[in-house]
Design a protein around this motif. Structure first.
Motif, PDB file in Angstrom:
ATOM      1  N   LEU A  94       0.866  -1.298  -0.051  1.00 46.96           N
ATOM      2  CA  LEU A  94       0.118   0.189  -0.015  1.00 46.96           C
ATOM      3  C   LEU A  94       0.748   1.403   0.149  1.00 46.96           C
ATOM      4  CD1 LEU A  94      -3.367  -0.523   2.037  1.00 46.96           C
ATOM      5  CD2 LEU A  94      -2.960  -0.056  -0.164  1.00 46.96           C
TER       6      LEU A  94
ATOM      7  N   GLY B 215       1.337   3.227  -2.294  1.00 41.79           N
ATOM      8  CA  GLY B 215       0.836   3.972  -3.603  1.00 41.79           C
ATOM      9  C   GLY B 215      -0.383   3.285  -4.039  1.00 41.79           C
TER      10      GLY B 215
ATOM     11  N   PHE C 221     -10.586   1.468   1.768  1.00 41.79           N
ATOM     12  CA  PHE C 221     -10.102   0.656   2.614  1.00 41.79           C
ATOM     13  C   PHE C 221     -10.542  -0.734   2.572  1.00 41.79           C
ATOM     14  CE2 PHE C 221      -9.457   4.684   4.990  1.00 41.79           C
ATOM     15  CZ  PHE C 221      -8.008   4.411   5.278  1.00 41.79           C
TER      16      PHE C 221
ATOM     17  N   ARG D  13       2.419   8.405   8.083  1.00 44.24           N
ATOM     18  CA  ARG D  13       1.032   8.893   7.961  1.00 44.24           C
ATOM     19  C   ARG D  13       0.491   8.014   6.910  1.00 44.24           C
ATOM     20  NH1 ARG D  13       4.163  12.562   5.703  1.00 44.24           N
ATOM     21  NH2 ARG D  13       3.697  13.054   3.646  1.00 44.24           N
ATOM     22  N   PHE D  14      -0.635   8.131   6.742  1.00 46.67           N
ATOM     23  CA  PHE D  14      -1.345   7.358   5.701  1.00 46.67           C
ATOM     24  C   PHE D  14      -2.205   8.241   4.803  1.00 46.67           C
ATOM     25  CE2 PHE D  14      -4.465   4.867   3.124  1.00 46.67           C
ATOM     26  CZ  PHE D  14      -3.802   3.824   2.730  1.00 46.67           C
ATOM     27  N   GLY D  15      -1.808   8.537   3.542  1.00 47.82           N
ATOM     28  CA  GLY D  15      -2.504   9.389   2.684  1.00 47.82           C
ATOM     29  C   GLY D  15      -1.797  10.156   1.478  1.00 47.82           C
ATOM     30  N   PRO D  16      -2.035  11.162   1.002  1.00 50.21           N
ATOM     31  CA  PRO D  16      -1.130  11.674  -0.098  1.00 50.21           C
ATOM     32  C   PRO D  16       0.052  12.026   0.231  1.00 50.21           C
ATOM     33  CG  PRO D  16      -3.212  12.938   0.096  1.00 50.21           C
ATOM     34  CD  PRO D  16      -3.106  12.165   1.332  1.00 50.21           C
TER      35      PRO D  16
ATOM     36  N   TRP E 120       2.436  14.574  -1.032  1.00 52.79           N
ATOM     37  CA  TRP E 120       2.368  15.955  -1.803  1.00 52.79           C
ATOM     38  C   TRP E 120       3.557  16.265  -2.261  1.00 52.79           C
ATOM     39  CZ3 TRP E 120      -1.923  17.949  -3.360  1.00 52.79           C
ATOM     40  CH2 TRP E 120      -3.438  17.450  -2.749  1.00 52.79           C
TER      41      TRP E 120
ATOM     42  N   LEU F 130      -7.314  21.377   0.218  1.00 50.38           N
ATOM     43  CA  LEU F 130      -7.284  19.955  -0.040  1.00 50.38           C
ATOM     44  C   LEU F 130      -5.721  19.439   0.675  1.00 50.38           C
ATOM     45  CD1 LEU F 130      -8.457  18.007  -2.951  1.00 50.38           C
ATOM     46  CD2 LEU F 130      -8.874  17.294  -0.845  1.00 50.38           C
ATOM     47  N   VAL F 131      -4.797  20.246   0.201  1.00 48.24           N
ATOM     48  CA  VAL F 131      -3.384  20.232   0.755  1.00 48.24           C
ATOM     49  C   VAL F 131      -3.538  20.146   2.206  1.00 48.24           C
ATOM     50  CG1 VAL F 131      -1.185  20.934   1.037  1.00 48.24           C
ATOM     51  CG2 VAL F 131      -2.290  20.841  -1.345  1.00 48.24           C
TER      52      VAL F 131
ATOM     53  N   THR G  43      -5.118  17.109   4.098  1.00 44.01           N
ATOM     54  CA  THR G  43      -4.583  16.027   3.993  1.00 44.01           C
ATOM     55  C   THR G  43      -3.036  15.848   4.346  1.00 44.01           C
ATOM     56  OG1 THR G  43      -3.962  16.279   1.690  1.00 44.01           O
ATOM     57  CG2 THR G  43      -6.268  15.096   2.424  1.00 44.01           C
ATOM     58  N   GLN G  44      -2.353  16.930   4.486  1.00 44.51           N
ATOM     59  CA  GLN G  44      -1.062  17.074   4.974  1.00 44.51           C
ATOM     60  C   GLN G  44      -0.541  15.819   5.991  1.00 44.51           C
ATOM     61  OE1 GLN G  44       1.878  20.047   4.994  1.00 44.51           O
ATOM     62  NE2 GLN G  44       0.313  21.241   4.799  1.00 44.51           N
ATOM     63  N   ALA G  45      -1.530  15.735   6.895  1.00 46.23           N
ATOM     64  CA  ALA G  45      -1.291  14.945   8.117  1.00 46.23           C
ATOM     65  C   ALA G  45      -1.886  13.685   7.964  1.00 46.23           C
ATOM     66  CB  ALA G  45      -1.744  15.372   9.453  1.00 46.23           C
ATOM     67  N   GLY G  46      -2.531  13.466   6.719  1.00 46.53           N
ATOM     68  CA  GLY G  46      -2.797  11.962   6.557  1.00 46.53           C
ATOM     69  C   GLY G  46      -4.556  11.971   6.098  1.00 46.53           C
ATOM     70  N   LEU G  47      -4.986  10.822   5.546  1.00 45.62           N
ATOM     71  CA  LEU G  47      -6.341  10.694   5.420  1.00 45.62           C
ATOM     72  C   LEU G  47      -7.144  10.125   6.548  1.00 45.62           C
ATOM     73  CD1 LEU G  47      -6.641   8.841   2.087  1.00 45.62           C
ATOM     74  CD2 LEU G  47      -7.352  11.141   2.353  1.00 45.62           C
ATOM     75  N   PRO G  48      -8.160  10.702   6.767  1.00 45.05           N
ATOM     76  CA  PRO G  48      -8.917   9.951   8.056  1.00 45.05           C
ATOM     77  C   PRO G  48      -9.075   8.497   8.068  1.00 45.05           C
ATOM     78  CG  PRO G  48     -10.517  11.272   6.801  1.00 45.05           C
ATOM     79  CD  PRO G  48      -9.095  11.528   6.155  1.00 45.05           C
ATOM     80  N   LEU G  49      -8.801   7.711   9.049  1.00 42.66           N
ATOM     81  CA  LEU G  49      -8.837   6.317   8.796  1.00 42.66           C
ATOM     82  C   LEU G  49     -10.129   5.922   9.408  1.00 42.66           C
ATOM     83  CD1 LEU G  49      -5.468   5.323  10.413  1.00 42.66           C
ATOM     84  CD2 LEU G  49      -6.030   5.364   8.074  1.00 42.66           C
TER      85      LEU G  49
ATOM     86  N   PRO H 135     -13.292   7.695   3.804  1.00 40.84           N
ATOM     87  CA  PRO H 135     -12.298   9.180   4.327  1.00 40.84           C
ATOM     88  C   PRO H 135     -12.532  10.095   3.178  1.00 40.84           C
ATOM     89  CG  PRO H 135     -11.063   7.264   3.051  1.00 40.84           C
ATOM     90  CD  PRO H 135     -12.529   6.777   3.360  1.00 40.84           C
TER      91      PRO H 135
ATOM     92  N   ILE I  98      -0.607   7.885  -3.511  1.00 42.53           N
ATOM     93  CA  ILE I  98      -1.557   8.090  -2.182  1.00 42.53           C
ATOM     94  C   ILE I  98      -1.436   6.699  -1.447  1.00 42.53           C
ATOM     95  CG2 ILE I  98      -3.866   8.141  -1.187  1.00 42.53           C
ATOM     96  CD1 ILE I  98      -4.535   9.848  -3.762  1.00 42.53           C
ATOM     97  N   GLY I  99      -1.113   6.753  -0.418  1.00 42.18           N
ATOM     98  CA  GLY I  99      -0.887   5.293   0.418  1.00 42.18           C
ATOM     99  C   GLY I  99      -0.121   5.341   1.712  1.00 42.18           C
ATOM    100  N   ALA I 100       0.725   4.557   2.035  1.00 40.65           N
ATOM    101  CA  ALA I 100       1.293   4.539   3.204  1.00 40.65           C
ATOM    102  C   ALA I 100       2.716   5.199   2.951  1.00 40.65           C
ATOM    103  CB  ALA I 100       1.681   3.134   3.730  1.00 40.65           C
ATOM    104  N   ILE I 101       2.840   6.203   3.999  1.00 40.48           N
ATOM    105  CA  ILE I 101       4.219   6.743   4.034  1.00 40.48           C
ATOM    106  C   ILE I 101       4.961   6.207   5.011  1.00 40.48           C
ATOM    107  CG2 ILE I 101       5.275   8.992   3.785  1.00 40.48           C
ATOM    108  CD1 ILE I 101       2.778   9.031   1.922  1.00 40.48           C
TER     109      ILE I 101
END
Lengths: 150, 158
Positions: free
Chosen positions: A15, A17, A26, A55-58, A60, B9-10, B13-19, B23, B54-57
Motif C-alpha cells: 500500500l 501507492g 479501505f 502517516r497514511f494519505g497523499p 504531496w 485539500l493539501v 490531508t497533509q497529516a494523512g487521510l482520516p482512517l 475517508p 496515495i498510500g502508506a508513507i
C-alpha cells in the motif's frame, strides 16, 4: 523496535501507492490483501501509532505546491562542526540537515514558500559562518518507482 | 497550478487521510465539497504530479532502514537523460536528480538516494547501479549520513 507481523508487512509492501479513490477505499484495498475494511483500518492505525508509518494519505510534491526547495552542502572544518550546525539549524527554513562522510560534510535542505527566500537564506548562512555554501538545486528530476520492502 | 480548493485539500490531508470507512466523504464534509469533487481533484493532482502517490508513507528508520547512502555520479551531460531515467527506475532508489557540478571539489551531476538496513546492503545496491551505468559514469562515490543534525517536515504553504 517491534518487528512487523506478517499482515503488517503485507500492508506496508502493498500500500505504498495506488490507494483507491472509491467510496470505500479501505474495503477495496483490503479485499486485495484478504483483509476486511475494519482490519485494514486497525492495522494502519497501529502502524501509525507505532511510528512505522509517518502517516497514511497523499504524498504531496512540495515544489508543485508553489514552495521552493534546494539542497546545499558545506565543507565545515571538524573543530567548527557543532558551532556551524547550530548556526545553520537556527534558520527555520532548514528542513533537514545531515552530517555526511565527505569533505563536503554538512548537507541540508532549504525550504521556503517563495524561491527568492532560498537564495537569501543561503547567503545569510555563508555570511554567518564565513564558509562557502554550495547550492545544489535539482535541474532535473527522474521518476522513481521506489517502495520500501519489509 | 493549484487553485484555492486544491490548497485546502493539501492543508486537510497533509497529516494523512482520516482512517474511517469513507475517508473522502469525511474530507468532503470537512471542506464543504461534494465527495466526487474531492476524488476527482485527487485524481487530477495525481496525474499532474502534485501528488506523488496515495498510500502508506513509511518511516524508513522505524522500519529498520537505518543506512542512508547518497550515491553521486559523474555522467556525461549527453547521457544523463537516459542514465537518470534508468537509475530512477530501480526499485531501491528513493530519489534521483540531476544537480549542478561544483568543480573541482564536486564533479558529480547525478544523485541517487539508496536506503538499506545496513551500509553493506547500500553498497551492494550501489554496485548494481554501477553495473547498470557502466562506462557512462566517469566516477562515483557514496556518502553515508553519519548524524541527523535536524529533521522537520517541509513547510508547505497552504
Amino acid at each position: 523496535m517491534r518487528p512487523l507481523d506478517p499482515t503488517e508487512r503485507a500492508v506496508v509492501n502493498a500500500l505504498q501507492g495506488g490507494f483507491p479513490l472509491t467510496q470505500r477505499p479501505f474495503r477495496d484495498a483490503g479485499a486485495r490483501l484478504g483483509l476486511s475494511e475494519g482490519e485494514l483500518i486497525d492495522c494502519l492505525g497501529g502502524l501509525i501509532a507505532g511510528g512505522q508509518l509517518s502517516r497514511f494519505g497523499p504524498l504531496w510534491n512540495a515544489e508543485q505546491l508553489g514552495g521552493a526547495v534546494c539542497l546545499a552542502a558545506m565543507a565545515v572544518p571538524p573543530e567548527r562542526f557543532d558551532e556551524v550546525a547550530e548556526l545553520v539549524n537556527a534558520h527555520p527554513e532548514i528542513a533537514h540537515n545531515y552530517e555526511r562522510d565527505h569533505e563536503l560534510n554538512m548537507w541540508f535542505v532549504v525550504s521556503a514558500a517563495e524561491a527568492g527566500r532560498i537564495d537569501r537564506v543561503i547567503a545569510e548562512i555563508a555570511c554567518e559562518t564565513g564558509l562557502a555554501v554550495r547550492a545544489m538545486p535539482k535541474t532535473r528530476e527522474f521518476f522513481v518507482g521506489f517502495r520500501v520492502e519489509v | 497550478m493549484l487553485d484555492a480548493i486544491d490548497r485546502r485539500l493539501v492543508a486537510a490531508t497533509q497529516a494523512g487521510l482520516p482512517l474511517v470507512p469513507e475517508p473522502y466523504r469525511v474530507l468532503a464534509d470537512q471542506l464543504g465539497l461534494d465527495e466526487l469533487e474531492v476524488t476527482g481533484r485527487l485524481k487530477r493532482l495525481l496525474v499532474s504530479g502534485a501528488i506523488r502517490r496515495i498510500g502508506a508513507i513509511p518511516n524508513h528508520y522505524a522500519l529498520g532502514y537505518t543506512a542512508n547512502g547518497m550515491s553521486v555520479w559523474d555522467i556525461a551531460d549527453n547521457d544523463i537523460a537516459d542514465i537518470g531515467a534508468r537509475v530512477g527506475a530501480l526499485e531501491f532508489v528513493t530519489h534521483c536528480y540531476e544537480r549542478p557540478r561544483h568543480l573541482p571539489l564536486w564533479p558529480y551531476n547525478l544523485f541517487a538516494m539508496v536506503h538499506g538496513r545496513t551500509r553493506d546492503e547500500v553498497r551492494s545496491k550501489v554496485a548494481e547501479i554501477a553495473a547498470l551505468v557502466g562506462p557512462a559514469s566517469r566516477a562515483h562515490e557514496v556518502l553515508f549520513s553519519t548524524r541527523i543534525l535536524k529533521k522537520t517536515g517541509l513547510r508547505i504553504a497552504a
